[in-house]
Design an enzyme around this catalytic site. Sequence first.
Site, PDB file in Angstrom:
ATOM      1  N   PRO A  10       0.784  -1.223   0.000  1.00 52.44           N
ATOM      2  CA  PRO A  10       0.000   0.000   0.000  1.00 52.44           C
ATOM      3  C   PRO A  10       0.823   1.285   0.000  1.00 52.44           C
ATOM      4  O   PRO A  10       1.851   1.373   0.673  1.00 52.44           O
ATOM      5  CB  PRO A  10      -0.818  -0.098   1.296  1.00 52.44           C
ATOM      6  N   ASN A  11       0.332   2.224  -0.764  1.00 54.53           N
ATOM      7  CA  ASN A  11       0.871   3.586  -0.883  1.00 54.53           C
ATOM      8  C   ASN A  11       2.152   3.676  -1.705  1.00 54.53           C
ATOM      9  O   ASN A  11       2.624   4.776  -1.988  1.00 54.53           O
ATOM     10  CB  ASN A  11       1.086   4.229   0.509  1.00 54.53           C
ATOM     11  N   ARG A  18       4.973  10.924  -2.635  1.00 58.60           N
ATOM     12  CA  ARG A  18       4.725  10.713  -1.220  1.00 58.60           C
ATOM     13  C   ARG A  18       5.990  10.940  -0.393  1.00 58.60           C
ATOM     14  O   ARG A  18       7.021  10.314  -0.650  1.00 58.60           O
ATOM     15  CB  ARG A  18       4.297   9.242  -1.086  1.00 58.60           C
ATOM     16  N   TYR A  23      11.201   8.863   0.898  1.00 58.53           N
ATOM     17  CA  TYR A  23      11.124   7.840  -0.143  1.00 58.53           C
ATOM     18  C   TYR A  23      11.713   8.261  -1.500  1.00 58.53           C
ATOM     19  O   TYR A  23      11.707   7.475  -2.436  1.00 58.53           O
ATOM     20  CB  TYR A  23       9.661   7.402  -0.328  1.00 58.53           C
ATOM     21  N   ASN A  72       7.973  -5.719  -0.819  1.00 62.24           N
ATOM     22  CA  ASN A  72       7.859  -4.585   0.093  1.00 62.24           C
ATOM     23  C   ASN A  72       6.382  -4.471   0.432  1.00 62.24           C
ATOM     24  O   ASN A  72       5.598  -3.889  -0.312  1.00 62.24           O
ATOM     25  CB  ASN A  72       8.368  -3.286  -0.551  1.00 62.24           C
ATOM     26  N   ALA A  75       3.167  -0.827   4.815  1.00 64.29           N
ATOM     27  CA  ALA A  75       2.589  -0.806   6.171  1.00 64.29           C
ATOM     28  C   ALA A  75       2.080  -2.178   6.610  1.00 64.29           C
ATOM     29  O   ALA A  75       2.071  -2.488   7.810  1.00 64.29           O
ATOM     30  CB  ALA A  75       1.471   0.224   6.238  1.00 64.29           C
ATOM     31  N   HIS A  78       3.958  -4.553   9.057  1.00 69.41           N
ATOM     32  CA  HIS A  78       3.913  -4.392  10.511  1.00 69.41           C
ATOM     33  C   HIS A  78       2.599  -4.861  11.123  1.00 69.41           C
ATOM     34  O   HIS A  78       2.444  -4.832  12.344  1.00 69.41           O
ATOM     35  CB  HIS A  78       4.137  -2.916  10.878  1.00 69.41           C
ATOM     36  N   ASP A  85       1.718 -15.335   6.871  1.00 66.54           N
ATOM     37  CA  ASP A  85       1.370 -16.750   6.654  1.00 66.54           C
ATOM     38  C   ASP A  85       1.537 -17.139   5.190  1.00 66.54           C
ATOM     39  O   ASP A  85       1.968 -18.262   4.880  1.00 66.54           O
ATOM     40  CB  ASP A  85      -0.079 -17.014   7.079  1.00 66.54           C
ATOM     41  N   GLU A  96      12.541  -9.673   1.785  1.00 70.91           N
ATOM     42  CA  GLU A  96      11.776  -8.511   2.265  1.00 70.91           C
ATOM     43  C   GLU A  96      12.603  -7.252   2.038  1.00 70.91           C
ATOM     44  O   GLU A  96      13.785  -7.226   2.401  1.00 70.91           O
ATOM     45  CB  GLU A  96      11.493  -8.709   3.763  1.00 70.91           C
ATOM     46  N   HIS A  98      12.690  -2.795   2.245  1.00 74.78           N
ATOM     47  CA  HIS A  98      12.106  -1.503   2.595  1.00 74.78           C
ATOM     48  C   HIS A  98      13.028  -0.410   2.084  1.00 74.78           C
ATOM     49  O   HIS A  98      14.257  -0.561   2.121  1.00 74.78           O
ATOM     50  CB  HIS A  98      11.920  -1.361   4.106  1.00 74.78           C
ATOM     51  N   ARG A 105      12.912   4.519  12.568  1.00 75.17           N
ATOM     52  CA  ARG A 105      11.630   5.240  12.574  1.00 75.17           C
ATOM     53  C   ARG A 105      10.793   4.810  13.796  1.00 75.17           C
ATOM     54  O   ARG A 105      11.326   4.216  14.734  1.00 75.17           O
ATOM     55  CB  ARG A 105      10.937   4.990  11.239  1.00 75.17           C
TER      56      ARG A 105
HETATM   57  C1  DQA Z   1       8.233   0.993   3.857  1.00 71.02           C
HETATM   58  C2  DQA Z   1       8.302   1.221   5.359  1.00 71.02           C
HETATM   59  C3  DQA Z   1       6.937   1.023   6.000  1.00 71.02           C
HETATM   60  O1  DQA Z   1       7.017   1.235   7.400  1.00 71.02           O
HETATM   61  C4  DQA Z   1       5.948   2.017   5.431  1.00 71.02           C
HETATM   62  O2  DQA Z   1       4.668   1.784   5.950  1.00 71.02           O
HETATM   63  C5  DQA Z   1       5.938   2.037   3.940  1.00 71.02           C
HETATM   64  C6  DQA Z   1       7.172   1.867   3.204  1.00 71.02           C
HETATM   65  C7  DQA Z   1       9.574   1.312   3.166  1.00 71.02           C
HETATM   66  O3  DQA Z   1       9.743   0.850   2.039  1.00 71.02           O
HETATM   67  O4  DQA Z   1      10.409   2.027   3.729  1.00 71.02           O
HETATM   68  O5  DQA Z   1       4.893   2.291   3.325  1.00 71.02           O
HETATM   69  O6  DQA Z   1       7.938  -0.378   3.617  1.00 71.02           O
END
Ligand code: DQA
Length: 138
Positions: A10-11, A18, A23, A72, A75, A78, A85, A96, A98, A105
């Site tokens: 998401p996002n 953003r 980012y 990635n 959010a 977390h 799963d 994984e 980020h 953070r």
């Molecule tokens: C993120 C870190 C996450 O905490 C956050 O919610 C994101 C982006 C990152 O790529 O740094 O949306 O996964």
Amino acid sequence: MKKLIIINGPNLNLLGKREPEIYGSLTFTEYYNELVAKYSEVKIDYYQSNIEGELIDKLHEVGFSYDGIILNAAAYTHTSVGIGDAVKGIETPVVEVHISNTFSREEIRHQSYISANARGVILGFGLQSYDLAIQSFL
Ligand code: DQA
């Protein structure tokens, strides 16, 4: 030819617009095109969704035939027992990633439901985190 997929949660469709101080200012499509050109010997697919269940469906779809998944989950990393799963239930190894250093953070971002079942975790190197994850599969 190796088959990898980048799955963004998401996002991350808003990258470039953003919170650029965290980012960066590149859109993911721009960066993805750079990766595809750089690693022409690898098939690199890309999928993004803001919807938890769609991310789980995609993991199921690719998780028995691809050579690697670069995830990635943003959010949902977390919060999502379901995505954790799914990562546990598939065969394809997951790295994984980020963009930001989640450990520098807020405390909520220190928890991950994915890490325990990931092959490895790469974080804090900006968009380059994705490049390093690709290299880990080569
Ligand atoms: C993120 C870190 C996450 O905490 C956050 O919610 C994101 C982006 C990152 O790529 O740094 O949306 O996964």
